[in-house]
Design an enzyme around this catalytic site. Structure first.
Site, short mmCIF file in Angstrom:
data_model
loop_
_atom_site.label_atom_id
_atom_site.label_comp_id
_atom_site.label_asym_id
_atom_site.label_seq_id
_atom_site.Cartn_x
_atom_site.Cartn_y
_atom_site.Cartn_z
N ASP A 208 0.84 -1.20 0.00
CA ASP A 208 0.00 0.00 0.00
C ASP A 208 0.87 1.26 0.00
O ASP A 208 1.87 1.33 0.72
CB ASP A 208 -0.87 -0.02 1.26
CG ASP A 208 -1.95 1.05 1.25
OD1 ASP A 208 -2.81 0.99 0.36
OD2 ASP A 208 -1.93 1.93 2.13
N GLU A 269 1.90 -0.45 -4.99
CA GLU A 269 0.90 0.55 -5.37
C GLU A 269 1.64 1.88 -5.28
O GLU A 269 1.92 2.38 -4.19
CB GLU A 269 -0.29 0.56 -4.40
CG GLU A 269 -1.39 1.50 -4.87
CD GLU A 269 -2.04 2.31 -3.78
OE1 GLU A 269 -3.11 2.87 -4.03
OE2 GLU A 269 -1.48 2.43 -2.67
C1 BGC Z 1 -5.39 2.25 -0.60
C2 BGC Z 1 -6.55 3.04 -0.13
C3 BGC Z 1 -6.21 3.62 1.22
C4 BGC Z 1 -4.87 4.35 1.21
C5 BGC Z 1 -4.34 4.59 2.57
C6 BGC Z 1 -4.39 3.36 -0.76
O1 BGC Z 1 -3.68 3.53 -1.74
O2 BGC Z 1 -5.60 1.54 -1.78
O3 BGC Z 1 -7.73 2.30 -0.09
O4 BGC Z 1 -7.21 4.51 1.59
O5 BGC Z 1 -3.91 3.64 0.51
O6 BGC Z 1 -3.93 3.38 3.14
#
Ligand code: BGC
Length: 552
Positions: A208, A269
């Site tokens: 994340d 991500e």
């Molecule tokens: C996740 C989100 C989340 C955020 C903070 C993101 O990129 O995919 O759903 O709100 O990270 O953790």
């Protein structure tokens, strides 16, 4: 023995656990619910499940506020349930990718509680990012930065005696304090967490906000006006987005991942400039990074062609495998995006106000606002194109049902902090997180026996899995067939464009596999070959508008 490169062209299905399947009737999806659906997942034909956070959490941000990284939320089950689910997935030939949230913990994490109870300058506070406030009495935040969800990125604490104290940084909600990755204890603890889940059989990790961990917060902190925009900087000069040092962390993780057989995989991500994405996907780092370019594009042949060409060239140059995605738990479902009033809005991935100021999702994606039929036709065409590309395909639960965004959630039932922190501007991400419809009738459309934690609209009935199972032409059967064929046809990670009209995309894969997508509004001729898949029925032997066909 498992092929160590299994992930390079895998079809990965994202499960948002609290909205997938509820085994105990408390309105919240759980791990036993997932285990019960393993036959469904197997029949769908996916290679891996990516499981969004299932850790103990107050759900201030849908589980991305983690209280304890090495446990299961009691609302979702136990560690034994986790082991049972993992075993069932593995027995069905499905790998498991766990979501890891290293940038921030929740404010209920033991560490954060300890930090609040400890004095300024203490070792407990050094695991997070605490600063004195500005102004005469420290009443102003240390910098004017805004959080991703809106509002300030700093929150003031209260000391044990009730007096106002220091401030802590939170890029996301205030319940998500940022961890200090310069602190060796934080680094060590995450290695322990990654090892904990890898030892339990997790095959890979989704990281994340992978581009936010490293921070340069040396004083004086710059003001917002001096900062670049997330995802657009080319030189790693932002104090917290996409700094070069972050790759040192992933190099450490890679060493750990490689101690396993097969090595654990990881996907970042990272909303970074395309030219900096490859660093996250390096074999010495995480190995793969999400490419959100297609997700942000309009349904437009020119845009698709440019993005695909560029990304495949990049992947080839760096040895990474490409990743493709149209929907996830953060964006409007692509069946709805592609049905928005104007093409220009198809790239509008955030729920909210349309460009003409019309609140298309505030109005609930209701008839008149979204062309549901067009959206679904384009979504199916786009998905077939995506599944024919070399690299990994990431799918989001419910898209195989052709599910639309559920826009008509009353304000009183909304959960997403993006909604609460941005009143009147951001409707939040709840619309793509509504519990799935499994049956056309029955309580919660078969999601569970005790209701659903987000309200399901009546029209969910027509999208139910049971209503589509075995039905020729249904979206579910279309996904099953596409995934089955993809398995048969997938080979080397190469693709070649075939000359075609500007609004048609035609490419071949090794072994004579062809994919043709018609982005125009008129039917077009098909090339020579046998059609093995079509996202909509052919018309008079031609490929209709908004349709993809595969030929061999
Ligand atoms: C996740 C989100 C989340 C955020 C903070 C993101 O990129 O995919 O759903 O709100 O990270 O953790």
């Amino acid at each position: 023995m498992t092929d160590p490169t299994w992930w390079r062209q895998a079809a990965v299905y994202q499960i948002y656990p609290r909205s997938f399947s509820d085994s105990n009737g408390d309105g919240i999806g759980d791990l036993k619910g997932i285990t019960a659906k393993v036959p469904y997942l197997q029949a769908l034909g996916i290679d891996a499940v990516w499981l969004s956070p299932f850790y103990p959490s107050a759900l201030a941000d849908g589980g991305y506020d983690v209280d304890d990284y090495r446990n299961v939320d009691p609302k979702l089950g136990t560690l034994a349930d986790f082991d049972e689910m993992t075993a069932a997935l593995h027995a069905a030939g499905i790998k498991l990718i766990a979501d890891i949230v290293p940038n921030h913990s929740s404010n209920r994490h033991e560490w954060f509680k300890e930090a609040l109870a400890s004095p300024k300058g203490s070792a407990a506070r050094a695991r997070y990012i605490f600063r004195d406030g500005k102004g005469e009495n420290g009443e102003l935040p240390p910098a004017d930065w805004t959080s991703v969800f809106g509002g300030p990125a700093w929150e003031r604490t209260t000391e044990a005696d009730g007096t106002p104290g220091q401030w802590y940084m939170h890029i996301f909600a205030k319940e998500q304090p940022d961890l200090n990755w310069d602190n060796p204890e934080v680094r060590e603890d995450f290695l322990t967490t990654l090892k904990f889940w890898s030892d339990r059989g997790v095959d890979g990790f989704r990281i994340d906000v992978a581009h936010a961990l490293s921070k340069d917060l040396s004083e004086p902190l710059p003001m917002t006006a001096e900062l670049g925009v997330e995802g657009q900087l080319l030189d790693g000069s932002h104090p917290f987005w996409d700094r070069d040092e972050v790759h040192g962390i992933y190099a450490e993780w890679r060493k750990l991942f490689n101690q396993y057989t097969p090595p654990r995989t990881a996907v970042a991500e990272a909303w970074v400039h395309a030219s900096r994405r490859a660093r996250y996907a390096s074999p010495d780092g995480l190995g793969q990074a999400f490419n959100f370019d297609l997700l942000q594009a309009d349904f437009d042949a020119g845009q698709f062609r440019t993005i695909i060409t560029k990304n495949l060239a990049e992947a080839q140059a760096t040895g990474a495998s490409s990743t493709w995605v149209f929907s996830n738990h953060d964006v409007v479902r692509h069946a709805t995006r592609y049905g928005l009033p104007s093409a220009a809005e198809a790239g509008n991935i955030k729920p909210g106000l349309g460009q003409d100021g019309k609140a298309w999702l505030l109005a609930g994606g209701k008839p008149g606002e979204v062309d549901v039929e067009l959206g679904l036709a384009r979504a199916r065409a786009a998905t077939a194109l995506l599944l024919a590309l070399p690299g990994s395909a990431y799918l989001y639960n419910g898209e195989e049902l052709g599910l639309q965004e559920a826009g008509e959630i009353p304000e009183s039932e909304r959960q997403d902090p993006a909604f609460f922190r941005n009143p009147g501007v951001d409707i939040g991400r709840d619309g793509c997180r509504v519990p799935l419809p499994w049956t056309a009738e029955g309580t919660s459309f078969g999601f569970g026996d005790g209701g659903a934690h987000l309200p399901q609209p009546e029209w969910f009935a027509e999208y139910a899995a049971s209503a589509q199972n075995g039905v020729d032409g249904s979206t579910l059967e279309f996904y099953r067939r596409a995934l089955e064929l993809r398995h048969e046809l997938q080979s080397a990670e190469t693709q070649e464009w075939v000359t075609s009209p500007a609004d048609v995309l035609h490419f071949t894969r090794p072994g004579g596999w062809q994919s043709v997508t018609n982005f125009s509004s008129e039917p077009v001729d098909l090339p020579a070959g046998t059609v093995v898949l079509s996202s909509a029925p052919l018309v008079g032997g031609k490929l209709p508008a908004n349709t993809t066909a595969w030929l061999v």
